[in-house]
Scaffold this motif. Structure first.
Motif, short mmCIF file in Angstrom:
data_model
loop_
_atom_site.label_atom_id
_atom_site.label_comp_id
_atom_site.label_asym_id
_atom_site.label_seq_id
_atom_site.Cartn_x
_atom_site.Cartn_y
_atom_site.Cartn_z
N GLY A 89 0.95 -0.88 -0.18
CA GLY A 89 -0.20 -0.33 -0.04
C GLY A 89 1.04 1.00 0.25
N GLU A 90 2.02 1.26 0.70
CA GLU A 90 2.41 2.79 0.64
C GLU A 90 3.39 2.53 -0.54
N VAL A 91 4.21 1.72 -0.87
CA VAL A 91 4.58 1.75 -2.79
C VAL A 91 4.03 2.33 -3.26
N ALA A 92 2.25 1.47 -3.58
CA ALA A 92 1.71 2.30 -4.37
C ALA A 92 1.30 3.50 -4.18
N ARG A 93 1.17 4.12 -2.59
CA ARG A 93 0.93 5.23 -2.83
C ARG A 93 1.93 5.94 -3.17
N ALA A 94 3.18 5.84 -3.18
CA ALA A 94 4.68 6.48 -3.75
C ALA A 94 4.66 6.67 -4.69
N PHE A 95 4.23 5.63 -5.73
CA PHE A 95 3.86 5.68 -7.01
C PHE A 95 2.61 6.20 -7.94
N GLY A 96 1.85 6.52 -7.21
CA GLY A 96 0.18 6.32 -7.26
C GLY A 96 -0.88 5.65 -7.81
N ARG A 97 -0.11 4.10 -7.37
CA ARG A 97 -0.80 3.64 -8.73
C ARG A 97 -1.95 2.56 -7.34
N ASP A 98 -2.13 1.63 -7.26
CA ASP A 98 -2.71 0.38 -6.88
C ASP A 98 -2.05 -0.78 -6.12
N ARG A 99 -2.69 -0.69 -5.14
CA ARG A 99 -1.76 -2.18 -4.59
C ARG A 99 -1.40 -3.15 -4.83
N THR A 100 -2.63 -3.75 -6.49
CA THR A 100 -2.38 -4.92 -6.44
C THR A 100 -1.42 -4.42 -7.84
N THR A 101 -0.84 -3.29 -8.14
CA THR A 101 0.00 -3.45 -9.30
C THR A 101 1.10 -3.40 -8.64
N VAL A 102 1.50 -3.51 -6.98
CA VAL A 102 2.84 -3.33 -6.77
C VAL A 102 2.58 -5.04 -6.55
N SER A 103 1.82 -5.49 -6.36
CA SER A 103 1.77 -7.25 -5.91
C SER A 103 2.20 -7.44 -7.51
N HIS A 104 1.79 -7.08 -8.42
CA HIS A 104 2.49 -7.76 -10.15
C HIS A 104 3.29 -7.66 -10.51
N ALA A 105 3.75 -5.97 -10.59
CA ALA A 105 5.19 -5.96 -10.26
C ALA A 105 6.65 -6.68 -9.64
N CYS A 106 6.24 -7.10 -8.52
CA CYS A 106 6.78 -7.83 -8.02
C CYS A 106 7.51 -9.80 -8.43
N ARG A 107 5.62 -9.76 -8.54
CA ARG A 107 5.63 -11.46 -9.06
C ARG A 107 6.62 -11.47 -11.11
N LEU A 108 6.44 -10.03 -11.44
CA LEU A 108 7.01 -10.10 -12.97
C LEU A 108 9.24 -10.33 -12.53
N VAL A 109 9.31 -8.64 -11.78
CA VAL A 109 10.90 -9.00 -11.25
C VAL A 109 10.74 -10.74 -10.74
N GLU A 110 10.30 -11.27 -9.78
CA GLU A 110 10.72 -12.55 -9.50
C GLU A 110 10.85 -13.10 -10.83
N ASP A 111 9.90 -13.11 -11.60
CA ASP A 111 9.63 -14.03 -12.83
C ASP A 111 11.24 -13.38 -13.93
N LEU A 112 11.65 -12.55 -13.67
CA LEU A 112 12.64 -11.61 -14.94
C LEU A 112 14.59 -11.71 -13.76
N ARG A 113 14.05 -12.20 -12.57
CA ARG A 113 15.15 -12.71 -12.51
C ARG A 113 15.91 -13.84 -12.33
N ASP A 114 14.99 -14.76 -13.06
CA ASP A 114 15.58 -16.48 -13.98
C ASP A 114 16.33 -15.47 -15.17
N ASP A 115 16.48 -14.80 -15.67
CA ASP A 115 17.43 -14.35 -17.00
C ASP A 115 19.21 -13.96 -15.44
#
Length: 142
Positions: A89-115
């Motif tokens: 929620g705090e990350v979302a507030r800092a970026f002007g986005r919804d907390r589900t967007t932050v959750s999605h971003a975290c999942r994407l970066v976890e996948d990105l870390r396979d590279d």
């Protein structure tokens, strides 16, 4: 440094030795919230922007922007949540986005870390943040 993960910048290289030195990574005892979370977010945004040549206003823009900017924004969100224990929620507030967007971003970066190249970049940023994270900690006894 150009946008992307190819060539490492000075700050990334500065973290190389720290990756191989045994040290206890600092983690906040309580999640960063309020002003401290906003300060941490601003630091991470400026750091990533400087390293990748992207303006702070681009990373905080309400629009998605180019893929490289969106990816960098996702990495910033991920680092704030995982390395500095800032709640979604705090990350979302800092970026002007919804907390589900932050959750999605975290999942994407976890996948990105396979590279391996992307994982190396994120790992170096995590080490750098572990070195400065005590600056965001609440002052004891205050």
């Amino acid at each position: 440094m150009t946008r992307g993960f190819g060539e490492m910048g000075l700050a990334y290289r500065a973290c190389d030795n720290a990756l191989h030195e045994p040290s206890a990574a600092w983690m906040p005892e309580v999640p960063l919230t309020g002003g401290r979370a906003q300060l941490a977010a601003r630091f991470v945004v400026r750091l990533l922007g400087m390293l990748e040549g992207v303006g702070e206003e681009e990373l905080l823009s309400p629009t998605r922007g180019p893929e490289s900017t969106a990816r960098l924004r996702q990495i910033a969100m991920y680092l704030l949540h995982t390395s500095l224990s800032v709640p979604y929620g705090e990350v979302a507030r800092a970026f002007g986005r919804d907390r589900t967007t932050v959750s999605h971003a975290c999942r994407l970066v976890e996948d990105l870390r396979d590279d391996p190249a992307a994982d190396s970049m994120v790992e170096k940023l995590e080490v750098l943040l572990s070195m400065v994270s005590p600056l965001f900690a609440p002052v004891r006894g205050a």
